[in-house]
Design an enzyme around this catalytic site. Structure first.
Site, PDB file in Angstrom:
ATOM      1  N   LYS A 134     -57.890  67.454   3.577  1.00 62.30           N
ATOM      2  CA  LYS A 134     -57.687  66.938   4.936  1.00 62.30           C
ATOM      3  C   LYS A 134     -56.195  67.159   5.251  1.00 62.30           C
ATOM      4  CE  LYS A 134     -56.718  64.038   8.175  1.00 62.30           C
ATOM      5  NZ  LYS A 134     -55.698  64.674   9.000  1.00 62.30           N
TER       6      LYS A 134
ATOM      7  N   GLU B 174     -48.466  60.219  -3.685  1.00 60.30           N
ATOM      8  CA  GLU B 174     -47.071  60.689  -3.621  1.00 60.30           C
ATOM      9  C   GLU B 174     -46.523  60.197  -2.290  1.00 60.30           C
ATOM     10  OE1 GLU B 174     -45.510  62.128  -5.959  1.00 60.30           O
ATOM     11  OE2 GLU B 174     -46.993  63.158  -7.200  1.00 60.30           O
TER      12      GLU B 174
ATOM     13  N   CYS C  53     -39.527  64.383   1.198  1.00 63.94           N
ATOM     14  CA  CYS C  53     -39.591  63.114   0.467  1.00 63.94           C
ATOM     15  C   CYS C  53     -38.474  63.004  -0.562  1.00 63.94           C
ATOM     16  CB  CYS C  53     -40.947  62.963  -0.200  1.00 63.94           C
ATOM     17  SG  CYS C  53     -41.353  64.362  -1.239  1.00 63.94           S
TER      18      CYS C  53
ATOM     19  N   GLU D  85     -36.737  54.862   4.761  1.00 68.88           N
ATOM     20  CA  GLU D  85     -36.809  56.319   4.778  1.00 68.88           C
ATOM     21  C   GLU D  85     -36.736  56.808   6.219  1.00 68.88           C
ATOM     22  OE1 GLU D  85     -40.622  58.249   3.879  1.00 68.88           O
ATOM     23  OE2 GLU D  85     -39.519  59.676   2.642  1.00 68.88           O
TER      24      GLU D  85
HETATM   25  P1  NDP Z   1     -48.924  60.064   6.982  1.00 70.78           P
HETATM   26  O1  NDP Z   1     -49.119  59.041   5.933  1.00 70.78           O
HETATM   27  O2  NDP Z   1     -48.864  59.641   8.383  1.00 70.78           O
HETATM   28  O3  NDP Z   1     -50.054  61.175   6.927  1.00 70.78           O
HETATM   29  C1  NDP Z   1     -50.359  61.912   5.769  1.00 70.78           C
HETATM   30  C2  NDP Z   1     -51.792  62.385   5.820  1.00 70.78           C
HETATM   31  O4  NDP Z   1     -52.667  61.255   5.797  1.00 70.78           O
HETATM   32  C3  NDP Z   1     -52.165  63.162   7.072  1.00 70.78           C
HETATM   33  O5  NDP Z   1     -53.110  64.143   6.732  1.00 70.78           O
HETATM   34  C4  NDP Z   1     -52.783  62.077   7.943  1.00 70.78           C
HETATM   35  O6  NDP Z   1     -53.646  62.585   8.931  1.00 70.78           O
HETATM   36  C5  NDP Z   1     -53.545  61.288   6.909  1.00 70.78           C
HETATM   37  N1  NDP Z   1     -53.814  59.899   7.304  1.00 70.78           N
HETATM   38  C6  NDP Z   1     -53.147  59.117   8.196  1.00 70.78           C
HETATM   39  N2  NDP Z   1     -53.688  57.895   8.247  1.00 70.78           N
HETATM   40  C7  NDP Z   1     -54.716  57.880   7.382  1.00 70.78           C
HETATM   41  C8  NDP Z   1     -55.668  56.903   6.979  1.00 70.78           C
HETATM   42  N3  NDP Z   1     -55.652  55.670   7.501  1.00 70.78           N
HETATM   43  N4  NDP Z   1     -56.605  57.228   6.056  1.00 70.78           N
HETATM   44  C9  NDP Z   1     -56.617  58.454   5.500  1.00 70.78           C
HETATM   45  N5  NDP Z   1     -55.744  59.439   5.846  1.00 70.78           N
HETATM   46  C10 NDP Z   1     -54.804  59.156   6.763  1.00 70.78           C
HETATM   47  O7  NDP Z   1     -47.603  60.845   6.529  1.00 70.78           O
HETATM   48  P2  NDP Z   1     -46.847  62.008   7.303  1.00 70.78           P
HETATM   49  O8  NDP Z   1     -47.783  63.112   7.600  1.00 70.78           O
HETATM   50  O9  NDP Z   1     -46.060  61.389   8.383  1.00 70.78           O
HETATM   51  O10 NDP Z   1     -45.892  62.552   6.149  1.00 70.78           O
HETATM   52  C11 NDP Z   1     -44.598  62.094   5.942  1.00 70.78           C
HETATM   53  C12 NDP Z   1     -44.553  61.152   4.746  1.00 70.78           C
HETATM   54  O11 NDP Z   1     -44.990  61.824   3.559  1.00 70.78           O
HETATM   55  C13 NDP Z   1     -43.163  60.666   4.427  1.00 70.78           C
HETATM   56  O12 NDP Z   1     -43.173  59.284   4.233  1.00 70.78           O
HETATM   57  C14 NDP Z   1     -42.820  61.374   3.105  1.00 70.78           C
HETATM   58  O13 NDP Z   1     -41.917  60.700   2.297  1.00 70.78           O
HETATM   59  C15 NDP Z   1     -44.145  61.523   2.469  1.00 70.78           C
HETATM   60  N6  NDP Z   1     -44.118  62.624   1.520  1.00 70.78           N
HETATM   61  C16 NDP Z   1     -44.122  62.333   0.170  1.00 70.78           C
HETATM   62  C17 NDP Z   1     -44.051  63.332  -0.772  1.00 70.78           C
HETATM   63  C18 NDP Z   1     -44.121  63.028  -2.220  1.00 70.78           C
HETATM   64  O14 NDP Z   1     -44.467  63.934  -2.984  1.00 70.78           O
HETATM   65  N7  NDP Z   1     -43.841  61.810  -2.665  1.00 70.78           N
HETATM   66  C19 NDP Z   1     -43.921  64.740  -0.380  1.00 70.78           C
HETATM   67  C20 NDP Z   1     -43.939  64.940   1.039  1.00 70.78           C
HETATM   68  C21 NDP Z   1     -44.034  63.889   1.946  1.00 70.78           C
HETATM   69  P3  NDP Z   1     -53.112  62.769  10.446  1.00 70.78           P
HETATM   70  O15 NDP Z   1     -52.031  63.792  10.372  1.00 70.78           O
HETATM   71  O16 NDP Z   1     -54.323  63.231  11.162  1.00 70.78           O
HETATM   72  O17 NDP Z   1     -52.618  61.429  10.892  1.00 70.78           O
END
Ligand code: NDP
Length: 484
Positions: free
Chosen positions: A179, A254, A288, A387
């Site tokens: 997804k 992550e 991240c 963050e």
């Molecule tokens: P989100 O948590 O908003 O979204 C991540 C994914 O989860 C997207 O595909 C999103 O879909 C989906 N999603 C959102 N809400 C739900 C839910 N309730 N149930 C299931 N899936 C859901 O993160 P961002 O896309 O904004 O990414 C940025 C974040 O990712 C930052 O906090 C960053 O630190 C973290 N990150 C961590 C890394 C690591 O390895 N630790 C690496 C890279 C990023 P949709 O887009 O459709 O909302």
């Protein structure tokens, strides 16, 4: 090149394009120009149920799980080659949907191919043990696939993070549903036909598109999904963990970071400032592992800050398709507004904005934001605790090693960090005492395909990459054979 993006994209289920039952679409924007790049099918809960049924059926009949590990590895090697063959197109699409510099996007696509090769090689090297139990007999363990795995991916490194999850999951024989983030779904969709051409059986690799709140949650809640691997925000990770609790699903997370760079007094100050710029502003700080929180020894603080601002001012910002550009736009208008609000808060809370992004020349269209540097923030300021996920750095000072460690650990996160010192004993003491999943000494590099990556505290659960990731996608089964 480029034309392929300006069209309508379907999801990928059961080895073919899937348009869903609802007839809905959503727009994907090109952040460098602020215009629609493509339209993508917006699935609903019923469609998710269909995709999970397909993946589950593919797992049950063993069309991939029961293929020899060597054969699975060979298919993944072919997939790596297909990715390399499509690298220019994939990189261009990645740049256009995320806004990241094309040189970075190309490196990420090639690293994704390396990732498939790494786990292709690992596929037939995972095995169990024989155990000398007390009862007369033969006792041994098997490493078996978990089943149907849901892989939920964010927008900052869409293709690369997809590869980090898909490659070990497929290597171990699982069926996969990806997804992707709704801001950046396109490159994951291209992986569908590439996997098919490489010999991954239909139904084993699927990509579903649509809002996380609806499609993502339906996936997480479906009882036929055995495991969830998620990368994204800590609050979303927490929600997923709660939803997964109902069925005791396996979950790896992550999540966010607020990683420090600790700079002692004996370093080459200009060199460290230059590396700070790379580690804090690469991908527009939407990383991240961004080292957004600098802790510098007070005796060199002034020299370091001047040098940091100078290097940040020299960043080449502009059209991300230009191979010389180092920083493109941020991913969306809403994300830029969020970061601008953080900058206003920082000023209001009393931090000094020594590099104001408004003083940087930027292209007119697109969601650009220049780099910001704050010094002397109060220890409890929001810009120091939360963050930001954008091009904003804070610089705090310390006097002693203990104080540096205390400041470094004064966060809910624990993903990565750097320490710079010519005194190796000091550098390693600090590296060991900072509570984070990875630490780099005299370097800003924290992610290696071959090494485990993941967070302490609210930065996550479990370790991706390296051989450790294979544990995420296997169950250990113990078999006892009585010989009496
Ligand atoms: P989100 O948590 O908003 O979204 C991540 C994914 O989860 C997207 O595909 C999103 O879909 C989906 N999603 C959102 N809400 C739900 C839910 N309730 N149930 C299931 N899936 C859901 O993160 P961002 O896309 O904004 O990414 C940025 C974040 O990712 C930052 O906090 C960053 O630190 C973290 N990150 C961590 C890394 C690591 O390895 N630790 C690496 C890279 C990023 P949709 O887009 O459709 O909302």
């Amino acid at each position: 090149m480029g034309m392929q993006a300006e069209r309508r994209w379907s999801a990928w289920v059961n080895g073919s394009e899937y348009a869903g039952t609802g007839g809905r679409l959503f727009d994907v924007e090109e952040p460098a120009v602020g215009r629609t790049l493509a339209q993508v099918v917006k699935l609903n809960e019923e469609d998710v149920g269909y995709a999970v049924g397909v993946a589950s059926g593919a797992f049950e009949d063993g069309r991939w799980a029961n293929v020899s590990a060597t054969a699975r590895g060979k298919a993944l090697l072919k997939l790596a080659q297909r990715i390399r063959d499509s690298a220019r197109n994939l990189a261009e699409l990645e740049t256009r949907q995320v806004g990241k510099p094309i040189s970075d996007a190309y490196d990420e696509v090639m690293t994704a191919a390396d990732c498939f090769e790494f786990y292709a090689g690992a596929a037939n090297k995972v095995h169990g043990h024989t155990i000398p139990v007390s009862a007369p007999g033969l006792d041994y363990t098997l490493r078996v696939p978990v089943g149907v795995v849901a892989l939920i991916v964010p927008w900052n490194f869409p293709f690369l993070i997809t590869a980090w999850k898909v490659a070990p999951a497929l290597a171990m024989g699982n069926s996969v549903i990806v997804k992707p983030a709704s801001l950046t779904p396109i490159t994951a969709l291209i992986l569908g036909p590439l996997a098919q051409a490489a010999g991954v059986p239909d139904g084993v690799f699927n990509v579903i598109t649509g809002p996380g709140r609806e499609v993502g949650e339906a996936l997480v809640k479906d009882p036929r999904v055995d495991k969830i691997a998620f990368t994204g925000e800590t609050s979303t990770g927490s929600r997923i963990l709660q939803l997964a609790a109902a069925d005791i699903k396996r979950v790896s997370l992550e999540l966010g970071g607020k990683s420090p760079t600790i700079v002692f007094a004996d370093v080459d100050v200009d060199r460290v400032a230059q590396l700070t710029v790379q580690s804090a502003y690469a991908n527009g700080g939407q990383d991240c592992c961004a080292r957004s929180r600098v802790l510098v020894h007070e005796s060199i603080a002034e020299e370091y800050q001047e040098s940091l601002v100078e290097h940040a001012r020299r960043l080449k910002i502009g059209d991300p398709l230009d191979p010389d550009v180092q920083m493109g736009p941020l991913v969306s208008a809403a994300h830029r507004q969020r970061i601008q609000a953080f900058i206003r808060d920082g000023v209001a809370e009393g931090a000094q904005l020594v590099l104001d992004p408004q003083t940087i020349d930027l292209p007119e269209a697109g969601h650009y934001l220049g780099p910001a540097v704050f010094v002397k923030p109060p220890d409890d300021a929001r810009i120091v605790r939360e963050e930001i996920f954008g091009p904003v750095t804070t610089v705090q000072t310390f006097r002693t090693e203990d104080e540096a460690i205390r400041l470094a650990n004064a966060t809910d996160y624990g993903l990565s960090g750097s320490v710079f010192s010519r005194d190796l004993g000091q550098a390693l003491r600090v590296a060991h005492r900072v509570r984070s999943g990875t630490m780099s000494v005299n370097s800003i590099k924290s992610v290696h395909l071959e090494s485990p990556f993941g967070g302490f505290k609210k930065s996550g659960l479990g370790r991706e990459l390296g051989v450790e990731a294979l544990d995420l996608y296997t169950e250990v089964k113990n078999v006892f054979v009585g010989l009496d």
